[in-house]
Design a protein around this motif. Structure first.
Motif: not given
Length: 324
Positions: A256-264, A269-276, A303-309, A313-315
Motif C-alpha cells: 500500500n503506497q500510502y503506508l510506505t509514504n510513496s504517495v502522500t 486522513f489516517t490510512i489504516l490499511g488496504g489491499k492492492t 477498480f480497474n484504474a488505467d495505471c498505478r499513479s 490520484l483518483l483515490m
C-alpha cells in the motif's frame, strides 16, 4: 409493511457454522441492494412481528453514480466510498457493475481463514501451492516449508502472496476448490450476491468477479473480526518459519503506497490499511480503510484504474472531495 415486501427480492442465504463443505440453513434473508428494504431473519413461528432489516448498520447504495464529475473518474472503471460510521454512501461510480478484483480477492480469503481457521496451527506447504508463474506475486514458499496459518495470512495481505493463498486454502479445506466454495458461501451470507470467486488469490478467470458494493460489504464485515483487523492494518511483519528443515526469518512490508509514504496521504486522513490488486484484465485496484478527522471509518475502493499513479490520484481525490 406490505408495500415493502412487494419490492424486495427473496433469496435464501446458507451460512456455514464450521468447517468446509458443510452448511446449515441459519436464517432467511430477503433484500433489494438498491434501497433500504433489506430484511434479515424470521421469528421461529414464521411471523413478521420481529423483522430485522438486513441493511441495519450498512450503507445502502442506489443505482446512480454520485460525485463522478468532481474527480478524474475517467481514469478508472468503478469506485466507491462509504462512511461506515455514519452509514452513508459518499461516492459511487458503476458501483454494481461486474468487475475483476485481482488480489483484492485476498480480503475475503483472509476473512474466511480468520473466521474458520486456527491461526496458531502449522501448515506444511504443498508443491501445488508453490506452482506459481514466474511473474506472480509470491512470498517464495518452497514445498515442505512449515509456517503458521497466522504467518501465511500476513504474507497474503502484506506481500500479496499467491502461493500463500493456495497454502491457506489447502490447509483449511483440503483443496482450493473447497475453500473457494466456502468463500462464495461467506460472501453470499454478507449480501454480496453479485460476486463469484474461482480462486483464493484472485488470478484472472472470466468467472471470477465482484462489484464495488460487494467488496464494501465484505471488508465492512471483515474488519469487525479482531484477528483480521490486526493483520489488515499492519505495515510490517517479521516471519519466522522452517524451510528445508532449517529456521528462516523474512521481513515483509505492505504494498500500500500510502503506508510506505510513496504517495502522500490526503490531509486530514489516517490510512489504516488496504489491499492492492493488479492483473491485465482487472487493471489497478485498491480497497482502502482509513479514518477522517472526525474518526469516522471510511472504506474507499477503486477498480480497474488505467495505471498505478492514476489509481492513487483518483483515490486521493475521492477522499479529499467527499470523505472529510
Amino acid at each position: 409493511m406490505s408495500k415493502v415486501f412487494k419490492i424486495i427480492i427473496t433469496c435464501s442465504l446458507c451460512l456455514s457454522l464450521i468447517g468446509c463443505g458443510s452448511s446449515t440453513k441459519d436464517s432467511v434473508a430477503t433484500y433489494d441492494i438498491y434501497n433500504s428494504s433489506f430484511v434479515y431473519g424470521i421469528t421461529n413461528n414464521g411471523s413478521n412481528s420481529n423483522i430485522q432489516f438486513f441493511s441495519d448498520g450498512l450503507c445502502v447504495a442506489g443505482k446512480d453514480d454520485l460525485g463522478t464529475s468532481g474527480v478524474d473518474s475517467q481514469v478508472a472503471q468503478a469506485g466507491g466510498a462509504f462512511n461506515a460510521t455514519e452509514q452513508s454512501v459518499l461516492y459511487a461510480q458503476n458501483m454494481h457493475e461486474k468487475m475483476y478484483p485481482a488480489s483484492t480477492t485476498k480480503i475475503l480469503t483472509a476473512y474466511v481463514a480468520c473466521l474458520y481457521g486456527d491461526l496458531d496451527s502449522y501448515v506444511t506447504v504443498s508443491e501445488n501451492a508453490c506452482k506459481q508463474e514466474s511473474d506472480s506475486s509470491v512470498i517464495d514458499l518452497k514445498p515442505g516449508d512449515v509456517m503458521s496459518l497466522r504467518d501465511l495470512l500476513y504474507g497474503l495481505i502484506l506481500r500479496s502472496g499467491n502461493d500463500a493463498a493456495v497454502a491457506i486454502a489447502e490447509s483449511m479445506c483440503g483443496s482450493e476448490e473447497e475453500f473457494v466454495a466456502k468463500m462464495n458461501e461467506t460472501a453470499r451470507s454478507l449480501g454480496a450476491t453479485n460476486s463469484n470467486f474461482v480462486t483464493s488469490n484472485g488470478l484472472h478467470d472470466d468467472n471470477h468477479y465482484t462489484t464495488v458494493y460487494d467488496m464494501y460489504l465484505i471488508l465492512n464485515k471483515a474488519i469487525q473480526n479482531e484477528e483480521f483487523y490486526k493483520i489488515f492494518t499492519s505495515t510490517n511483519y517479521t516471519c519466522n518459519y522452517t524451510s528445508g528443515g532449517e529456521p528462516k526469518t523474512v521481513e515483509w512490508s505492505t504494498t500500500n503506497q500510502y503506508l510506505t509514504n510513496s504517495v502522500t496521504t490526503p490531509s486530514g486522513f489516517t490510512i489504516l490499511g488496504g489491499k492492492t490488486g493488479t492483473t491485465g484484465a482487472a487493471g489497478y485496484c485498491l480497497v482502502l480503510l482509513s479514518e477522517n478527522e472526525d474518526k469516522d471509518t471510511i472504506i474507499s475502493i477503486v477498480f480497474n484504474a488505467d495505471c498505478r499513479s492514476n489509481l492513487y490520484l483518483l483515490m486521493s481525490e475521492i477522499l479529499s472531495n467527499y470523505c472529510v
